[in-house]
Write a protein that holds these residues in place. Structure first.
Motif, mmCIF file in Angstrom:
data_model
loop_
_atom_site.group_PDB
_atom_site.id
_atom_site.type_symbol
_atom_site.label_atom_id
_atom_site.label_comp_id
_atom_site.label_asym_id
_atom_site.label_seq_id
_atom_site.Cartn_x
_atom_site.Cartn_y
_atom_site.Cartn_z
ATOM 1 N N ASN A 1 41.451 77.323 27.295
ATOM 2 C CA ASN A 1 42.282 76.478 28.148
ATOM 3 C C ASN A 1 43.603 76.128 27.476
ATOM 4 O OD1 ASN A 1 42.499 75.116 30.697
ATOM 5 N ND2 ASN A 1 42.428 73.220 29.544
ATOM 6 N N GLY A 2 43.642 76.062 26.178
ATOM 7 C CA GLY A 2 44.887 75.774 25.464
ATOM 8 C C GLY A 2 45.947 76.834 25.667
ATOM 9 N N GLU B 1 43.056 71.975 25.352
ATOM 10 C CA GLU B 1 41.773 72.536 24.932
ATOM 11 C C GLU B 1 40.663 71.494 25.057
ATOM 12 O OE1 GLU B 1 39.268 75.362 24.315
ATOM 13 O OE2 GLU B 1 41.409 75.778 24.311
ATOM 14 N N ILE B 2 40.955 70.260 24.699
ATOM 15 C CA ILE B 2 39.964 69.191 24.838
ATOM 16 C C ILE B 2 39.620 68.984 26.314
ATOM 17 C CG2 ILE B 2 39.579 66.703 24.550
ATOM 18 C CD1 ILE B 2 41.299 66.983 21.948
ATOM 19 N N LYS B 3 40.654 68.951 27.164
ATOM 20 C CA LYS B 3 40.411 68.812 28.598
ATOM 21 C C LYS B 3 39.677 70.031 29.151
ATOM 22 C CE LYS B 3 44.094 65.673 29.891
ATOM 23 N NZ LYS B 3 45.169 65.461 30.858
ATOM 24 N N GLY B 4 39.937 71.193 28.589
ATOM 25 C CA GLY B 4 39.249 72.411 29.019
ATOM 26 C C GLY B 4 37.772 72.397 28.681
ATOM 27 N N ILE B 5 37.430 71.838 27.540
ATOM 28 C CA ILE B 5 36.015 71.717 27.164
ATOM 29 C C ILE B 5 35.295 70.817 28.162
ATOM 30 C CG2 ILE B 5 34.445 70.788 25.421
ATOM 31 C CD1 ILE B 5 36.526 71.763 23.314
ATOM 32 N N ASP C 1 41.426 71.607 37.995
ATOM 33 C CA ASP C 1 42.590 71.702 37.130
ATOM 34 C C ASP C 1 42.367 70.808 35.927
ATOM 35 O OD1 ASP C 1 45.119 72.443 36.256
ATOM 36 O OD2 ASP C 1 46.038 70.714 37.198
ATOM 37 N N SER C 2 42.767 71.303 34.810
ATOM 38 C CA SER C 2 42.626 70.523 33.599
ATOM 39 C C SER C 2 43.768 70.840 32.669
ATOM 40 C CB SER C 2 41.314 70.864 32.919
ATOM 41 O OG SER C 2 41.239 70.264 31.665
ATOM 42 N N GLY C 3 44.487 69.839 32.292
ATOM 43 C CA GLY C 3 45.524 70.057 31.297
ATOM 44 C C GLY C 3 46.904 69.713 31.768
#
Length: 80
Positions: free
Chosen positions: A15-16, A49-53, A75-77
């Motif tokens: 995600n990052g 990346e944290i939000k993706g996890i 959606d994340s990030g």
């Protein structure tokens, strides 16, 4: 993206780098994430990346029906 498991794993791992955005067909948002990650020396990429996890775990816990109903709104990030 129709494969819930693949999407969840890509959110957790990449995600990052904006890979889930590209998988959903939103290349502009994916490119923005890459550029912001470079400009901010990786700080935005770490946040994404944290939000993706978190999103990846949420997607992997969903049923296929729940994923089909929500896949356009996932959606994340940053940028949102």
């Amino acid at each position: 993206m129709d494969n819930r498991i693949l999407f969840g794993i890509m959110c957790i791992l990449f995600n990052g780098y904006g890979v889930p955005c590209f998988m959903q067909g939103n290349a502009g948002k994916g490119v923005k994430r890459i550029i912001l990650g470079i400009v901010t020396c990786g700080i935005i990429a770490i946040i994404n990346e944290i939000k993706g996890i978190i999103l990846g775990i949420k997607v992997l816990k969903m049923t296929d029906e729940e994923y089909a109903a929500q896949k356009e709104t996932l959606d994340s990030g940053i940028p949102a």
